[in-house]
Design a protein around this motif. Structure first.
Motif, mmCIF file in Angstrom:
data_model
loop_
_atom_site.group_PDB
_atom_site.id
_atom_site.type_symbol
_atom_site.label_atom_id
_atom_site.label_comp_id
_atom_site.label_asym_id
_atom_site.label_seq_id
_atom_site.Cartn_x
_atom_site.Cartn_y
_atom_site.Cartn_z
ATOM 1 N N ASP A 35 0.845 -1.193 0.000
ATOM 2 C CA ASP A 35 0.000 0.000 0.000
ATOM 3 C C ASP A 35 0.882 1.246 0.000
ATOM 4 N N TRP A 36 0.269 2.423 0.064
ATOM 5 C CA TRP A 36 1.043 3.649 0.226
ATOM 6 C C TRP A 36 0.189 4.709 0.913
ATOM 7 N N SER A 37 0.857 5.729 1.447
ATOM 8 C CA SER A 37 0.174 6.766 2.220
ATOM 9 C C SER A 37 0.378 8.142 1.617
ATOM 10 N N ASP A 38 -0.640 8.994 1.771
ATOM 11 C CA ASP A 38 -0.505 10.393 1.376
ATOM 12 C C ASP A 38 0.538 11.084 2.258
ATOM 13 N N PRO A 39 1.181 12.139 1.764
ATOM 14 C CA PRO A 39 2.263 12.799 2.515
ATOM 15 C C PRO A 39 1.858 13.347 3.880
ATOM 16 N N ASP A 40 0.588 13.677 4.079
ATOM 17 C CA ASP A 40 0.168 14.269 5.352
ATOM 18 C C ASP A 40 -0.485 13.268 6.296
ATOM 19 N N ARG A 41 -0.440 11.995 5.957
ATOM 20 C CA ARG A 41 -1.134 11.010 6.792
ATOM 21 C C ARG A 41 -0.657 11.041 8.244
ATOM 22 N N ILE A 42 0.639 10.920 8.469
ATOM 23 C CA ILE A 42 1.156 10.838 9.837
ATOM 24 C C ILE A 42 0.947 12.153 10.583
ATOM 25 N N ALA A 43 1.133 13.280 9.906
ATOM 26 C CA ALA A 43 0.915 14.583 10.547
ATOM 27 C C ALA A 43 -0.521 14.718 11.032
ATOM 28 N N GLU A 44 -1.467 14.281 10.212
ATOM 29 C CA GLU A 44 -2.881 14.366 10.590
ATOM 30 C C GLU A 44 -3.180 13.491 11.805
ATOM 31 N N GLN A 45 -2.587 12.314 11.858
ATOM 32 C CA GLN A 45 -2.847 11.418 12.980
ATOM 33 C C GLN A 45 -2.190 11.910 14.266
ATOM 34 N N VAL A 46 -0.954 12.380 14.175
ATOM 35 C CA VAL A 46 -0.281 12.918 15.360
ATOM 36 C C VAL A 46 -1.068 14.101 15.916
ATOM 37 N N SER A 47 -1.601 14.936 15.040
ATOM 38 C CA SER A 47 -2.392 16.087 15.482
ATOM 39 C C SER A 47 -3.580 15.654 16.333
ATOM 40 N N GLN A 48 -4.207 14.541 15.960
ATOM 41 C CA GLN A 48 -5.351 14.045 16.730
ATOM 42 C C GLN A 48 -4.933 13.650 18.145
ATOM 43 N N PHE A 49 -3.775 13.020 18.274
ATOM 44 C CA PHE A 49 -3.298 12.624 19.604
ATOM 45 C C PHE A 49 -2.928 13.839 20.455
ATOM 46 N N LEU A 50 -2.353 14.850 19.831
ATOM 47 C CA LEU A 50 -1.976 16.047 20.580
ATOM 48 C C LEU A 50 -3.205 16.834 21.025
ATOM 49 N N LEU A 51 -4.266 16.774 20.231
ATOM 50 C CA LEU A 51 -5.511 17.445 20.600
ATOM 51 C C LEU A 51 -6.261 16.694 21.691
ATOM 52 N N ASN A 52 -6.088 15.368 21.731
ATOM 53 C CA ASN A 52 -6.821 14.530 22.684
ATOM 54 C C ASN A 52 -5.850 13.563 23.355
ATOM 55 N N PRO A 53 -5.252 13.957 24.478
ATOM 56 C CA PRO A 53 -4.240 13.121 25.152
ATOM 57 C C PRO A 53 -4.761 11.760 25.612
ATOM 58 N N ASP A 54 -6.084 11.602 25.758
ATOM 59 C CA ASP A 54 -6.644 10.321 26.197
ATOM 60 C C ASP A 54 -6.828 9.334 25.049
ATOM 61 N N LEU A 55 -6.635 9.798 23.836
ATOM 62 C CA LEU A 55 -6.848 8.953 22.660
ATOM 63 C C LEU A 55 -5.884 7.770 22.666
ATOM 64 N N GLY A 56 -6.401 6.585 22.306
ATOM 65 C CA GLY A 56 -5.556 5.400 22.293
ATOM 66 C C GLY A 56 -5.204 4.910 20.908
ATOM 67 N N ILE A 57 -6.101 5.146 19.931
ATOM 68 C CA ILE A 57 -5.889 4.628 18.583
ATOM 69 C C ILE A 57 -6.540 5.561 17.571
ATOM 70 N N CYS A 58 -5.886 5.720 16.434
ATOM 71 C CA CYS A 58 -6.385 6.620 15.393
ATOM 72 C C CYS A 58 -6.185 5.972 14.025
ATOM 73 N N PHE A 59 -7.251 5.979 13.215
ATOM 74 C CA PHE A 59 -7.204 5.471 11.846
ATOM 75 C C PHE A 59 -7.339 6.643 10.874
ATOM 76 N N THR A 60 -7.260 6.346 9.581
ATOM 77 C CA THR A 60 -7.562 7.362 8.570
ATOM 78 C C THR A 60 -8.539 6.779 7.560
ATOM 79 N N GLY A 61 -9.144 7.680 6.793
ATOM 80 C CA GLY A 61 -9.919 7.225 5.649
ATOM 81 C C GLY A 61 -8.990 6.639 4.606
ATOM 82 N N TYR A 62 -9.557 6.039 3.561
ATOM 83 C CA TYR A 62 -8.717 5.332 2.598
ATOM 84 C C TYR A 62 -9.401 5.239 1.242
ATOM 85 N N LYS A 63 -8.595 4.878 0.257
ATOM 86 C CA LYS A 63 -9.083 4.570 -1.081
ATOM 87 C C LYS A 63 -8.508 3.228 -1.504
ATOM 88 N N TYR A 64 -9.247 2.523 -2.360
ATOM 89 C CA TYR A 64 -8.737 1.291 -2.947
ATOM 90 C C TYR A 64 -8.045 1.600 -4.273
#
Length: 310
Positions: A97-126
């Motif tokens: 598979d492969w990831s868009d360039p901002d995938r990891i940045a978007e996910q890290v941002s979610q954790f920084l906004l919500n310190p209690d968060l345990g897991i984060c996914f992203t949307g996807y395309k086939y």
């Protein structure tokens, strides 16, 4: 987005097995992320093609290459590397598979906004051998828990709403769950079981952007999901649904040593149900074919021959 001060290390694991055709694109999609504070673990699980030689040619100081002489069915290799990672957050990338360039940045941002968060996914395309695209995916913690904690009700879903390989977790989650359960080595449901255990105790979320690109290729598990079930897949879904149901509604962890006998009974029951399901599916295919125009025309053309031999 993330400022220069808030840059926790992210560990990215890329398990590889005979993916020489795809692996370079997968690796560079991670190395070229806009969020570049990464350690990247390239895990070759005893590939027999040119995968390892391709990995060895990729030069980047953030890369760690781990190779195995014998195939571990993914779980053994990944779990051994999970014991070595240093990141505050851990994520994955399937090697085809492969990831868009901002995938990891978007996910890290979610954790920084919500310190209690345990897991984060992203949307996807086939992409690959299918024109299908994912339907509505689970975005909120409530929806994710409904998907994974009620998996025993949802095992007939053809296209999984959440792509497990897009998940990012915290170091705390890794320490509390320990990674993949060894019981699922070589089975098709190892990701779902691990995510189920995470969502039992931690909130989750999905970034509502198609940042992960999921390859549907001939022979892959997802491709087989589009073309119909086989007995092994049906067995795995039945078994996992029963394991989750027992855990939630009877507070019995079938994977504990003390429950070995009950697990064996559950495996036999799941196998019986899977075989029955496969037989019924085969009968349905036969009935559909016998109702088809090609079957009727063939039967009509062969009728004179049958009469001649009588």
């Amino acid at each position: 987005m993330i400022n220069s001060v808030q840059r926790p290390l992210v560990s990215v694991l890329i398990p590889c097995y005979n993916v020489s055709e795809f692996v370079e694109r997968a690796v560079y999609s991670i190395l070229n992320q806009s969020y570049d504070h990464l350690e990247v673990w390239l895990i070759d699980d005893a590939s027999t093609d040119k995968t390892l030689s391709i990995l060895n040619k990729i030069e980047d100081k953030r890369i760690n290459i781990v190779s195995f002489e014998e195939n571990t069915k993914k779980i053994g290799a990944v779990n051994s590397v999970l014991k070595k990672v240093n990141g505050k957050f851990i994520t994955f990338q399937d090697a085809d598979d492969w990831s868009d360039p901002d995938r990891i940045a978007e996910q890290v941002s979610q954790f920084l906004l919500n310190p209690d968060l345990g897991i984060c996914f992203t949307g996807y395309k086939y992409f690959g051998n299918s024109n299908a695209q994912p339907r509505q995916i689970a975005l909120t913690d409530v929806d994710l828990k409904k998907e994974f904690l009620n998996f025993w009700k949802n095992r007939d879903i053809i296209v999984a709403p959440t792509v497990c390989s897009s998940m990012m977790i915290t170091q705390e989650v890794l320490k509390s769950t320990g990674g993949y359960h060894e019981y699922f080595r070589g089975r098709v449901a190892e990701d779902i079981h691990w995510i189920y255990r995470i969502l039992k105790n931690y909130p989750g979320i999905t970034v509502n952007k198609p940042l992960y690109h999921y390859n549907i290729r001939e022979g892959s598990f997802t491709q087989q999901q589009f073309t119909g079930k086989n007995a092994k897949q049906a067995y795995s879904w039945h078994l996992l649904s029963k394991i989750i149901h027992k855990d939630i509604y009877e507070n019995i962890d079938l994977l504990m040593d003390v429950n070995k006998e009950e697990l064996l009974k559950t495996e036999l029951l799941a196998c019986e149900e899977a075989l029955t399901e496969s037989i019924l599916a085969a009968r349905q295919l036969q009935e559909n074919y016998e109702r088809s125009m090609s079957f009727r025309i063939g039967k009509l053309l062969l009728k004179p021959i049958h009469l001649f031999y009588k």
